[in-house]
Every structure is written in structure tokens, then in C-alpha cells.
Design a protein around this motif. Structure first.
Motif, PDB file in Angstrom:
ATOM      1  N   LEU A 108       0.741  -1.200  -0.127  1.00 18.76           N
ATOM      2  CA  LEU A 108       0.102  -0.080   0.087  1.00 18.76           C
ATOM      3  C   LEU A 108       0.827   1.143  -0.147  1.00 18.76           C
ATOM      4  CD1 LEU A 108      -2.586  -1.062   2.747  1.00 18.76           C
ATOM      5  CD2 LEU A 108      -2.707  -1.438   0.042  1.00 18.76           C
ATOM      6  N   THR A 109       0.286   2.497  -0.380  1.00 24.45           N
ATOM      7  CA  THR A 109       0.989   3.776  -0.197  1.00 24.45           C
ATOM      8  C   THR A 109       0.565   4.165   1.267  1.00 24.45           C
ATOM      9  OG1 THR A 109       0.519   4.134  -2.452  1.00 24.45           O
ATOM     10  CG2 THR A 109       0.868   6.201  -0.834  1.00 24.45           C
ATOM     11  N   ILE A 110       1.744   4.334   1.861  1.00 27.44           N
ATOM     12  CA  ILE A 110       1.510   4.804   3.150  1.00 27.44           C
ATOM     13  C   ILE A 110       1.774   6.385   3.466  1.00 27.44           C
ATOM     14  CG2 ILE A 110       2.309   2.567   4.195  1.00 27.44           C
ATOM     15  CD1 ILE A 110       5.164   3.822   4.779  1.00 27.44           C
ATOM     16  N   ASP A 111       1.574   6.901   4.642  1.00 23.97           N
ATOM     17  CA  ASP A 111       1.664   8.178   5.058  1.00 23.97           C
ATOM     18  C   ASP A 111       3.137   8.872   4.900  1.00 23.97           C
ATOM     19  OD1 ASP A 111       0.606  10.788   6.425  1.00 23.97           O
ATOM     20  OD2 ASP A 111       2.547  10.247   7.580  1.00 23.97           O
ATOM     21  N   SER A 112       3.276   9.775   4.219  1.00 26.23           N
ATOM     22  CA  SER A 112       4.822  10.488   3.648  1.00 26.23           C
ATOM     23  C   SER A 112       5.568  10.378   5.128  1.00 26.23           C
ATOM     24  CB  SER A 112       4.692  11.682   3.083  1.00 26.23           C
ATOM     25  OG  SER A 112       3.944  12.611   4.012  1.00 26.23           O
ATOM     26  N   THR A 113       4.813  10.900   6.328  1.00 23.49           N
ATOM     27  CA  THR A 113       5.716  11.056   7.409  1.00 23.49           C
ATOM     28  C   THR A 113       6.185   9.956   8.034  1.00 23.49           C
ATOM     29  OG1 THR A 113       4.336  12.996   8.211  1.00 23.49           O
ATOM     30  CG2 THR A 113       5.413  11.996   9.704  1.00 23.49           C
ATOM     31  N   LEU A 114       5.414   8.792   8.145  1.00 24.12           N
ATOM     32  CA  LEU A 114       5.461   7.289   8.430  1.00 24.12           C
ATOM     33  C   LEU A 114       6.556   7.057   7.407  1.00 24.12           C
ATOM     34  CD1 LEU A 114       5.317   4.995  10.325  1.00 24.12           C
ATOM     35  CD2 LEU A 114       3.114   4.249   9.115  1.00 24.12           C
ATOM     36  N   GLU A 115       6.679   7.121   6.090  1.00 23.76           N
ATOM     37  CA  GLU A 115       7.476   6.511   5.134  1.00 23.76           C
ATOM     38  C   GLU A 115       9.048   7.162   5.726  1.00 23.76           C
ATOM     39  OE1 GLU A 115       8.173   5.911   0.473  1.00 23.76           O
ATOM     40  OE2 GLU A 115       6.655   7.664   1.092  1.00 23.76           O
ATOM     41  N   ILE A 117       9.638  -7.322  10.188  1.00 22.32           N
ATOM     42  CA  ILE A 117       8.278  -7.571  10.320  1.00 22.32           C
ATOM     43  C   ILE A 117       7.494  -6.406  10.459  1.00 22.32           C
ATOM     44  CG2 ILE A 117       6.829  -8.557  12.338  1.00 22.32           C
ATOM     45  CD1 ILE A 117       9.088 -10.580  12.702  1.00 22.32           C
ATOM     46  N   ILE A 118       7.855  -5.295  11.165  1.00 23.18           N
ATOM     47  CA  ILE A 118       6.992  -4.181  11.425  1.00 23.18           C
ATOM     48  C   ILE A 118       6.860  -3.425  10.107  1.00 23.18           C
ATOM     49  CG2 ILE A 118       7.112  -1.866  12.591  1.00 23.18           C
ATOM     50  CD1 ILE A 118       8.183  -3.125  14.990  1.00 23.18           C
ATOM     51  N   LYS A 119       8.028  -3.314   9.409  1.00 21.27           N
ATOM     52  CA  LYS A 119       8.011  -2.563   7.836  1.00 21.27           C
ATOM     53  C   LYS A 119       7.199  -3.228   7.007  1.00 21.27           C
ATOM     54  CE  LYS A 119      10.802  -1.518   4.200  1.00 21.27           C
ATOM     55  NZ  LYS A 119      12.361  -1.500   3.741  1.00 21.27           N
ATOM     56  N   GLN A 120       7.121  -4.432   7.150  1.00 31.53           N
ATOM     57  CA  GLN A 120       6.397  -5.356   5.831  1.00 31.53           C
ATOM     58  C   GLN A 120       5.090  -5.212   6.258  1.00 31.53           C
ATOM     59  OE1 GLN A 120       7.547  -6.211   2.942  1.00 31.53           O
ATOM     60  NE2 GLN A 120       9.532  -5.699   3.755  1.00 31.53           N
ATOM     61  N   ALA A 121       4.452  -5.283   7.798  1.00 34.05           N
ATOM     62  CA  ALA A 121       3.217  -5.263   8.193  1.00 34.05           C
ATOM     63  C   ALA A 121       2.717  -3.862   7.866  1.00 34.05           C
ATOM     64  CB  ALA A 121       3.119  -5.702   9.695  1.00 34.05           C
ATOM     65  N   ILE A 122       3.323  -2.854   7.825  1.00 34.50           N
ATOM     66  CA  ILE A 122       2.938  -1.415   7.767  1.00 34.50           C
ATOM     67  C   ILE A 122       2.659  -1.397   6.129  1.00 34.50           C
ATOM     68  CG2 ILE A 122       3.527   0.811   7.691  1.00 34.50           C
ATOM     69  CD1 ILE A 122       5.004   0.370  10.340  1.00 34.50           C
ATOM     70  N   LEU A 123       3.724  -1.963   5.403  1.00 39.08           N
ATOM     71  CA  LEU A 123       3.798  -1.700   3.773  1.00 39.08           C
ATOM     72  C   LEU A 123       2.447  -2.428   3.306  1.00 39.08           C
ATOM     73  CD1 LEU A 123       7.239  -1.745   2.921  1.00 39.08           C
ATOM     74  CD2 LEU A 123       5.829   0.070   3.011  1.00 39.08           C
ATOM     75  N   HIS A 124       1.784  -3.425   3.994  1.00 37.81           N
ATOM     76  CA  HIS A 124       0.848  -4.417   3.445  1.00 37.81           C
ATOM     77  C   HIS A 124      -0.405  -4.245   4.281  1.00 37.81           C
ATOM     78  CE1 HIS A 124       4.364  -6.644   2.129  1.00 37.81           C
ATOM     79  NE2 HIS A 124       3.784  -6.594   0.808  1.00 37.81           N
ATOM     80  N   GLY A 125      -0.520  -3.084   4.921  1.00 33.80           N
ATOM     81  CA  GLY A 125      -1.695  -2.532   5.643  1.00 33.80           C
ATOM     82  C   GLY A 125      -2.137  -3.184   6.758  1.00 33.80           C
ATOM     83  N   GLN A 126      -1.255  -4.321   7.567  1.00 33.56           N
ATOM     84  CA  GLN A 126      -1.527  -5.239   8.507  1.00 33.56           C
ATOM     85  C   GLN A 126      -1.452  -4.452   9.794  1.00 33.56           C
ATOM     86  OE1 GLN A 126       1.211  -8.051   7.081  1.00 33.56           O
ATOM     87  NE2 GLN A 126      -0.646  -9.482   7.113  1.00 33.56           N
TER      88      GLN A 126
END
Length: 311
Positions: free
Chosen positions: A4-11, A61-70
Motif C-alpha cells: 500500500l501507499t503509506i503516509d509520507s511522514t511514516l515513510e 516484520i514491522i515494516k512489511q506489516a505497515i507496507l501491506h496494511g496489516q
């Protein structure tokens, strides 16, 4: 799974945190083990965010979960740990604004408990006699009770655990040894370090010998390690990957803590010392080579062990 596209600040924060993960130094232990034809090298894994090797899988684990909307700032990351992965989750989560809940054996060191609380981790204690297996069972229960609240990271089954080492740890070792590594030695806990690093090393050079280490008894003092015959085996563990398996005693590991401190100037943890004990046992059986092992963390979180060793 779609990214997913995530918030620029979080990115931006993810990128900043990524700069604090990995790229740890590789040092020669030539005073503890002297043999001009056999070199033992160790990665100082405490020199990254969270203070241990677990920073690598926890971040991935955290990065991939964020990127995949989990996972986002409205869900809680939940997992079981003996301490180091939990601390890494806590450090990374704090940096990203992600809340962390952890099931932890009640006999975890007081330093680990203090660090977890400092990072704002919600701790659920489990019986010491059940080790990390009991913590795993409890984490699964909590997730089943409230699946909408929790993202269950499940470090023992999550492929992003071992993939962190496949993508980063092994390439670092190859580069730092200029491709001259002949043996890789590591203990088994979640087995992520061993599985991911070993797979990539074997792809690079099938001739590299891969050696796994386990405690020599189900009742041992090597926090984070698993005696596979009597423990819940991690889902991604493959016992066919190792070329050789060695057992390490807690006593031998504790003896090495003192020796490494006095000869190398490094205060290492019991698991780091156990890895070194395995590397030395292997070194005594070969005529020449470059052996690489991991020092997962330092002695900072093991005051009770240090009292036993140095008193």
C-alpha cells in the motif's frame, strides 16, 4: 500481498529507522582463540537500534506489516519473546508511533523488563517454567480473543524474520570477509538468524559449512535458545540446512564470558558466549578456515549472570 501507499511522514520515519539497523562490525577473536590458520570472527549485533540481533527481524516484520496494511498506529503489535525481540519491537515501535504488547516469561532479566517498560511496551507475564513456549501460547490466546485490536507478529512463523538475515546479514558477512568465509556457526532460538543467513551463504558458496548450535539440555541458562527436541519448533526451521549440529553447555558459555572480557575487552551475553563456544569447538576440528559467528547482544541485560561469573 499488495503493498500500500503509506503516509509520507511514516515513510520518512521508516527510512530513518532503517539507517539504525544492521551494518554491524565484524571482529576477530584472536586472543581467545590462537591459531594462525583458523580465524574466528564475530558480528557485534548489539551495535544497532534495540541493542541486539533481533533489531533486524523486528524492523522487517514491522515494516512489511505497515507496507501491506496489516499494522498502523490504531492497532497493537503483539508477540511472544524472551526479551530481545520484544525490546527491538519496543524501540522500533516507539520510533514509529506503534504500540507494542508482549508476552514475556516472568524470569526475564530485570534489565529487560525495565527497558521494555521504558519503551512503553504492555507486558503480559507468563510462567517461567514454560519458557518462550508458554509465552507463544498466551500470545495466540490474546490474539484469538481480540483479532481486531492486535496484529500478531508471530516471530516464530513470520517469514520476514529469516528474510531480514537473508537480505542483509549474510551479504554483510560476505562483504566483510571479502568472500573468504568457510564456516558459519549460530545458535537456534527462533532460528531466523541461522536460517536466513545460512540460506544466502549457501547460495553464494555451497562449500561454506553451516553449523547449528543447541543447548545440551532442555533445562539450560541460554536465554532465547531452544532445545529443539523438547520445544515448540519454529515453523520456518529446516533441520536439513545444517551440515553439522553441535551442543553447547551453559557452563562452558559462562566461562567464556569472563575470558572474552579479559582478553578481548568485550562484555558479551550468555548466548554470544555460547556461539563462541560452538565456534571454538568447530575450530578445533579443522586445519584452516574462516569461521563467522554472531554475538547477538552484550552483557548489559544480564546483571545476575555477571554476578555469577565475576564473583
Amino acid at each position: 500481498m499488495q503493498t500500500l501507499t503509506i503516509d509520507s511522514t511514516l515513510e520518512k520515519r521508516l527510512h530513518q529507522v532503517s539507517q539504525l539497523i544492521g551494518n554491524t562490525p565484524l571482529v576477530a577473536l584472536d586472543r581467545v582463540y590462537k591459531n594462525p590458520k583458523v580465524q574466528i570472527l564475530a558480528k557485534l549485533e548489539w551495535q544497532q537500534l534495540g541493542g541486539s540481533v533481533k533489531a533486524r527481524p523486528a524492523f522487517n516484520i514491522i515494516k512489511q506489516a505497515i507496507l501491506h496494511g496489516q499494522l498502523d498506529q490504531n492497532r497493537v503489535l503483539l508477540d511472544a519473546s524472551s526479551g530481545n525481540t520484544g525490546i527491538a519491537y519496543g524501540a522500533v515501535g516507539a520510533a514509529l508511533g506503534i504500540q507494542v504488547a508482549l508476552c514475556l516469561p516472568e524470569n526475564a532479566s530485570k534489565e529487560r523488563k525495565m527497558i521494555l517498560r521504558a519503551h512503553g511496551v504492555d507486558i503480559v507475564y507468563t510462567p517461567a517454567t514454560e519458557l518462550t513456549d508458554g509465552a507463544q501460547i498466551k500470545a495466540k490466546e490474546l490474539h484469538a480473543q481480540n483479532p481486531d485490536l492486535y496484529f500478531y507478529a508471530d516471530q516464530y512463523a513470520n517469514p520476514h524474520n529469516w528474510q531480514a538475515h537473508y537480505a542483509h546479514t549474510a551479504p554483510e558477512i560476505i562483504e566483510q570477509t571479502q568472500g573468504e568465509i568457510t564456516h558459519f556457526v549460530a545458535g537456534l532460538g527462533t532460528s531466523g538468524t541461522f536460517m536466513g543467513t545460512s540460506r544466502r551463504l549457501k547460495e553464494y558458496n555451497p562449500g561454506i559449512e553451516i553449523v547449528s548450535l543447541q543447548p545440551d539440555s532442555p533445562m539450560h541458562g541460554l536465554e532465547g535458545w531452544k532445545h529443539m527436541e523438547t520445544a515448540i519448533v519454529p515453523q520456518f526451521y529446516d533441520d536439513s540446512l545444517a551440515d553439522k549440529n553441535l551442543e553447547v553447555s551453559t557452563f562452558d558459555a559462562y566461562e567464556l564470558i569472563k575470558e572474552v572480557a579479559q582478553k578481548e575487552g568485550l562484555l558479551i551475553s550468555p548466548s554470544a558466549a555460547a556461539n563462541l563456544a560452538g565456534a571454538i569447538a568447530l575450530a578445533d576440528t579443522i586445519e584452516e578456515g574462516t569461521i563467522v559467528t554472531m554475538f547477538p547482544d552484550s552483557a548489559d541485560k544480564y546483571s545476575e549472570v555477571l554476578k555469577q561469573v565475576f564473583n
